[in-house]
Write a protein that holds these residues in place. Structure first.
Motif, PDB file in Angstrom:
ATOM      1  N   UNK A 119       0.797  -1.232   0.000  1.00 53.85           N
ATOM      2  CA  UNK A 119       0.000   0.000   0.000  1.00 53.85           C
ATOM      3  C   UNK A 119       0.828   1.280   0.000  1.00 53.85           C
ATOM      4  N   UNK A 120       2.145   1.168  -0.144  1.00 57.75           N
ATOM      5  CA  UNK A 120       2.973   2.365  -0.253  1.00 57.75           C
ATOM      6  C   UNK A 120       2.929   2.889  -1.694  1.00 57.75           C
ATOM      7  N   UNK A 121       3.027   4.201  -1.839  1.00 50.06           N
ATOM      8  CA  UNK A 121       2.971   4.837  -3.152  1.00 50.06           C
ATOM      9  C   UNK A 121       4.400   5.116  -3.627  1.00 50.06           C
ATOM     10  N   UNK A 122       4.773   4.522  -4.735  1.00 48.51           N
ATOM     11  CA  UNK A 122       6.141   4.642  -5.238  1.00 48.51           C
ATOM     12  C   UNK A 122       6.129   5.076  -6.705  1.00 48.51           C
ATOM     13  N   UNK A 123       6.922   6.085  -7.018  1.00 49.49           N
ATOM     14  CA  UNK A 123       7.114   6.534  -8.389  1.00 49.49           C
ATOM     15  C   UNK A 123       8.284   5.766  -8.995  1.00 49.49           C
ATOM     16  N   UNK A 124       8.132   5.313 -10.231  1.00 51.77           N
ATOM     17  CA  UNK A 124       9.232   4.681 -10.954  1.00 51.77           C
ATOM     18  C   UNK A 124       9.409   5.438 -12.270  1.00 51.77           C
ATOM     19  N   UNK A 125      10.520   6.145 -12.419  1.00 49.82           N
ATOM     20  CA  UNK A 125      10.762   6.841 -13.685  1.00 49.82           C
ATOM     21  C   UNK A 125      11.356   5.859 -14.694  1.00 49.82           C
ATOM     22  N   UNK A 126      11.081   6.114 -15.965  1.00 45.46           N
ATOM     23  CA  UNK A 126      11.468   5.136 -16.982  1.00 45.46           C
ATOM     24  C   UNK A 126      10.718   3.843 -16.765  1.00 45.46           C
ATOM     25  N   UNK A 127       9.510   3.954 -16.218  1.00 44.31           N
ATOM     26  CA  UNK A 127       8.749   2.777 -15.792  1.00 44.31           C
ATOM     27  C   UNK A 127       7.999   2.057 -16.886  1.00 44.31           C
ATOM     28  N   UNK A 128       8.087   2.548 -18.128  1.00 44.78           N
ATOM     29  CA  UNK A 128       7.333   1.930 -19.199  1.00 44.78           C
ATOM     30  C   UNK A 128       7.993   0.715 -19.826  1.00 44.78           C
ATOM     31  N   UNK A 129       9.274   0.509 -19.553  1.00 42.24           N
ATOM     32  CA  UNK A 129       9.976  -0.580 -20.224  1.00 42.24           C
ATOM     33  C   UNK A 129      11.250  -0.949 -19.471  1.00 42.24           C
ATOM     34  N   UNK A 130      11.885  -2.030 -19.920  1.00 42.05           N
ATOM     35  CA  UNK A 130      13.186  -2.432 -19.386  1.00 42.05           C
ATOM     36  C   UNK A 130      13.231  -2.591 -17.882  1.00 42.05           C
ATOM     37  N   UNK A 131      14.302  -2.056 -17.291  1.00 40.18           N
ATOM     38  CA  UNK A 131      14.479  -2.177 -15.846  1.00 40.18           C
ATOM     39  C   UNK A 131      13.342  -1.521 -15.080  1.00 40.18           C
ATOM     40  N   UNK A 132      12.869  -0.382 -15.587  1.00 42.12           N
ATOM     41  CA  UNK A 132      11.794   0.315 -14.891  1.00 42.12           C
ATOM     42  C   UNK A 132      10.544  -0.520 -14.767  1.00 42.12           C
TER      43      UNK A 132
END
Length: 252
Positions: free
Chosen positions: A5-18
């Motif tokens: 339930x924690x809110x986390x942003x992931x940049x470059x999250x559309x592909x690969x490592x993200x």
């Protein structure tokens, strides 16, 4: 930190490592705010996270643009009602020798290619870390910032721009860990070695074999290996100000 339930942003999250990091966190029950510049890839990543059973949203944002980053972080906090961390994963490559001479002809790394990599891989990390830390302080929310550095931070031929950015990211990880600790914010980094991605999948077998021959484990890492390491930093409440090297024992 318990990720459920924690809110986390992931940049470059559309592909690969993200995307691998996003899906790993989704499996832990985290709510994901995925940031990228490719809406189609973002939509696919969001759907993958939702299938796991968590809330996930997409945000188009150029991390090197201050106004866009400020707006994105504010929107994430509004949409989810809280914010607990970010994985600064977005990055680009513009590889090339600083100076190259072939057949009497000299070429140089362009200032454009130097600056483009610094803008995304360093300034983008700074802007995202600054704004997320500020928002978590504002919300009185303890949180975690994880930066993706690289084995290339030690200096890799043909990557003067990339190596400079990733070395700076590692250094700022220590700086921010010291600065933000008073607010209950931990900061760590992961430095991947050679990882199986879409880019490496298109390489010739002989090139891949040569690349892997110098790795003690004799293989490239998998995106899951990096996602697992990022998750470790989030979940270990005594980890801060350090860089995890996940490179199969390789040292450039």
């Amino acid at each position: 930190m318990e990720l459920k339930d924690k809110v986390v942003i992931v940049t470059g999250g559309g592909q690969g490592l993200g995307r691998a990091i996003a899906e790993f966190f989704a499996a832990k029950g985290a709510k994901l705010a995925l940031v990228d510049l490719n809406q189609e890839r973002l939509d696919q990543a969001v759907q993958a996270c939702k299938k796991i059973g968590v809330e996930a949203r997409s945000y188009l944002c150029n991390v090197a643009d201050e106004a866009q980053v400020i707006a994105m972080v504010n929107q994430v906090a509004t949409d989810f009602g809280s914010l607990n961390g970010i994985v600064n994963n977005a990055g680009i490559l513009r590889d090339g020798l600083t100076i190259k001479v072939r057949d009497g002809e000299m070429s140089k790394m362009s200032l454009e290619n130097w600056q483009a990599v610094l803008n995304v891989n360093l300034t983008g990390v700074f802007l995202c870390a600054r704004e997320v830390a500020a928002k978590m302080i504002e919300l009185k929310s303890e949180g975690v910032i994880v930066n993706i550095s690289s084995i290339s931070r030690a200096g890799n031929m043909g990557q003067a721009n990339y190596s400079a950015a990733k070395a700076a990211v590692a250094a700022d990880t220590v700086v921010w860990a010291k600065e933000f600790a008073r607010y209950g914010i931990r900061v760590g980094a992961v430095a991947p070695g050679f990882i199986e991605t879409e880019m490496t999948s298109g390489m010739k077998p002989e090139a891949l074999e040569k690349m892997c021959s110098g790795i003690p484990l004799r293989r490239m890492g998998k995106p899951y290996d990096i996602a697992h390491s990022v998750g470790y930093i989030f979940e270990n409440d005594y980890f801060t100000g350090r860089v995890l090297e996940v490179d199969g024992g390789l040292r450039l």
